[in-house]
Design an enzyme around this catalytic site. Structure first.
Site, PDB file in Angstrom:
ATOM      1  N   ASP A 100       0.821  -1.221   0.000  1.00  0.00           N
ATOM      2  CA  ASP A 100       0.000   0.000   0.000  1.00  0.00           C
ATOM      3  C   ASP A 100       0.850   1.265   0.000  1.00  0.00           C
ATOM      4  OD1 ASP A 100       0.797  -0.554   2.621  1.00  0.00           O
ATOM      5  OD2 ASP A 100      -1.161  -0.129   3.526  1.00  0.00           O
ATOM      6  N   SER A 108      -6.370  -5.574  12.030  1.00  0.00           N
ATOM      7  CA  SER A 108      -6.561  -4.124  11.945  1.00  0.00           C
ATOM      8  C   SER A 108      -7.603  -3.597  12.924  1.00  0.00           C
ATOM      9  CB  SER A 108      -6.914  -3.684  10.528  1.00  0.00           C
ATOM     10  OG  SER A 108      -6.773  -2.288  10.414  1.00  0.00           O
ATOM     11  N   GLU A 153      -3.548   7.886  12.363  1.00  0.00           N
ATOM     12  CA  GLU A 153      -2.622   6.807  12.743  1.00  0.00           C
ATOM     13  C   GLU A 153      -1.171   7.177  12.455  1.00  0.00           C
ATOM     14  OE1 GLU A 153      -2.295   1.953  12.453  1.00  0.00           O
ATOM     15  OE2 GLU A 153      -4.142   3.002  11.947  1.00  0.00           O
ATOM     16  N   GLY A 175      -3.299  -8.697  13.820  1.00  0.00           N
ATOM     17  CA  GLY A 175      -3.151  -8.477  12.389  1.00  0.00           C
ATOM     18  C   GLY A 175      -4.470  -8.320  11.664  1.00  0.00           C
ATOM     19  N   SER A 183      -6.956  -1.327  14.946  1.00  0.00           N
ATOM     20  CA  SER A 183      -6.753   0.123  15.018  1.00  0.00           C
ATOM     21  C   SER A 183      -7.598   0.849  13.975  1.00  0.00           C
ATOM     22  CB  SER A 183      -5.275   0.464  14.838  1.00  0.00           C
ATOM     23  OG  SER A 183      -4.779  -0.042  13.618  1.00  0.00           O
ATOM     24  N   ASP A 240      -5.810  -0.552   5.464  1.00  0.00           N
ATOM     25  CA  ASP A 240      -6.721  -0.960   6.537  1.00  0.00           C
ATOM     26  C   ASP A 240      -7.970  -0.094   6.581  1.00  0.00           C
ATOM     27  OD1 ASP A 240      -4.752  -2.782   7.099  1.00  0.00           O
ATOM     28  OD2 ASP A 240      -3.979  -1.702   8.851  1.00  0.00           O
TER      29      ASP A 240
END
Length: 362
Positions: free
Chosen positions: A19, A107, A141, A105, A109, A153
């Site tokens: 990404d 995501s 973030e 893993g 967040s 994400d």
């Protein structure tokens, strides 16, 4: 006024660390979600409480990076990013609950960021398209929390849909739906939680990003998206060259995987996943012996393919498995972990779910 908003975690089917290199990825949103209940008022702060930490945290509406740490930094980061974008943020009380495992893993967040963002935008009466929402959540973030993650994400959490994967082009920032319904073809998606936690704010993630940037500079391109494998001999540092090789080959695997899904060729998808894991292990060096064992055990027990998913250094493995062999593969993975002295992994079936949105009472 009481606003409830939820956003999902995600599994990246393929396309790791592509990404921020303006490449491609193919995630799905999960059924697991983070929910925010927000009651706005006329105060100048948010009082935020979480099911994982009953002690509430006060987030000033004029918060600045470094002021709030821990899990509440993601909430404060969204407040800060909205204010920087010129969008007013009301004060009030906010309660957070989630069934997205933290540090696995998946995501958690981004799920938290997108749920908080949706609730605050709803309270403010401001409508933003999902691309702009993703950018605001990413800025929270990157610049407030200090995790140098890409946009994957947040886009996955916002654009998810049942039985659909998302082919994301990070150079153009476009999202194309790709059908992902393995169950219809007699195939199960297994999500294997290693129970080994990771944190993106650690130095390894940032080091991989810096390595990719150095490789792009050696190649004279703005990002590795513009590079070709035949030119990698021009990368000065051999480690940087391997990192770049992973990104370039991973981009091609993402496109090949999307094409295989279009014809429901899950055997081909599985082979691409296994090749992706090898690239992450050998060239990008973000797997662990623990994750390597889980992926190999799944394939040896009959999976069509398996790979680590997420930023690396812990978290989850995904495997595509003929449905009639799902239990046997699950048992084999658990047995392999136990025999090696690792924590017993959690193995569940996963499905593509809805993206972020308001929660209405039923």
């Amino acid at each position: 006024m009481r606003i409830t908003y939820a956003a999902p975690g995600r599994v990246n089917l393929i396309g790791e660390h592509t990404d921020y290199n303006q490449g491609f990825a193919l995630p799905i949103a999960l059924a697991q979600r983070t929910s925010v209940v927000f009651e706005p008022d006329s105060s100048h702060a948010l009082e935020v409480s979480s099911a994982i930490s009953r002690e509430s945290v006060r987030v000033s509406l004029d918060t600045t990076p470094g002021e709030v740490t821990g899990w509440a930094a993601y909430v404060a980061g969204v407040v800060w990013a909205l204010q920087r974008a010129g969008i007013p943020v009301p004060g009030g009380r906010m309660e957070i609950s989630s069934d997205v495992a933290v540090g696995s893993g998946l995501s958690s967040s981004a799920a938290l960021e997108c749920a908080v963002l949706g609730a605050l935008l709803t309270a403010s009466g401001v409508a933003l398209d999902r691309i702009e929402q993703a950018r605001i959540a990413q800025r929270a973030e990157n610049e407030y929390v200090g995790a140098p993650t890409g946009l994957l994400d947040q886009l996955a959490s916002l654009f998810g849909a049942p039985a659909q994967a998302m082919l994301i082009d990070f150079r153009d920032v476009t999202v194309q739906q790709v059908r992902f319904d393995p169950e219809a073809s007699g195939v199960a998606l297994l999500l294997v939680d290693s129970r080994a936690r990771h944190a993106h704010t650690g130095g390894e993630y940032a080091a991989r990003r810096a390595s990719c940037e150095r490789a792009a500079a050696d190649l004279g391109v703005a990002s590795l998206r513009e590079a070709v494998p035949a030119a990698l001999h021009r990368v000065t540092d051999p480690v940087d060259a391997r990192r770049a090789r992973h990104v370039l080959t991973e981009n091609q695997r993402v496109l090949d995987c999307a094409a295989a899904l279009a014809s429901a060729d899950f055997a081909a998808v599985g082979a691409l996943w296994t090749a992706s894991h090898a690239s992450m292990r050998d060239d990008f060096e973000i797997t662990t012996g623990h994750l390597d064992l889980l992926a190999a055990a799944a394939v040896q027990a009959g999976a069509l393919g398996a790979r680590m998913t997420g930023g690396g250094f812990g978290g989850c493995v995904i495997a595509l498995v003929p449905a009639q062999q799902a239990d046997a593969v699950s048992e084999a993975v658990v047995a392999a972990a136990r025999a090696a002295g690792y924590p017993e992994p959690g193995v569940t079936r996963a499905h593509a779910g809805n993206g972020a949105g308001p929660v209405t009472a039923v």
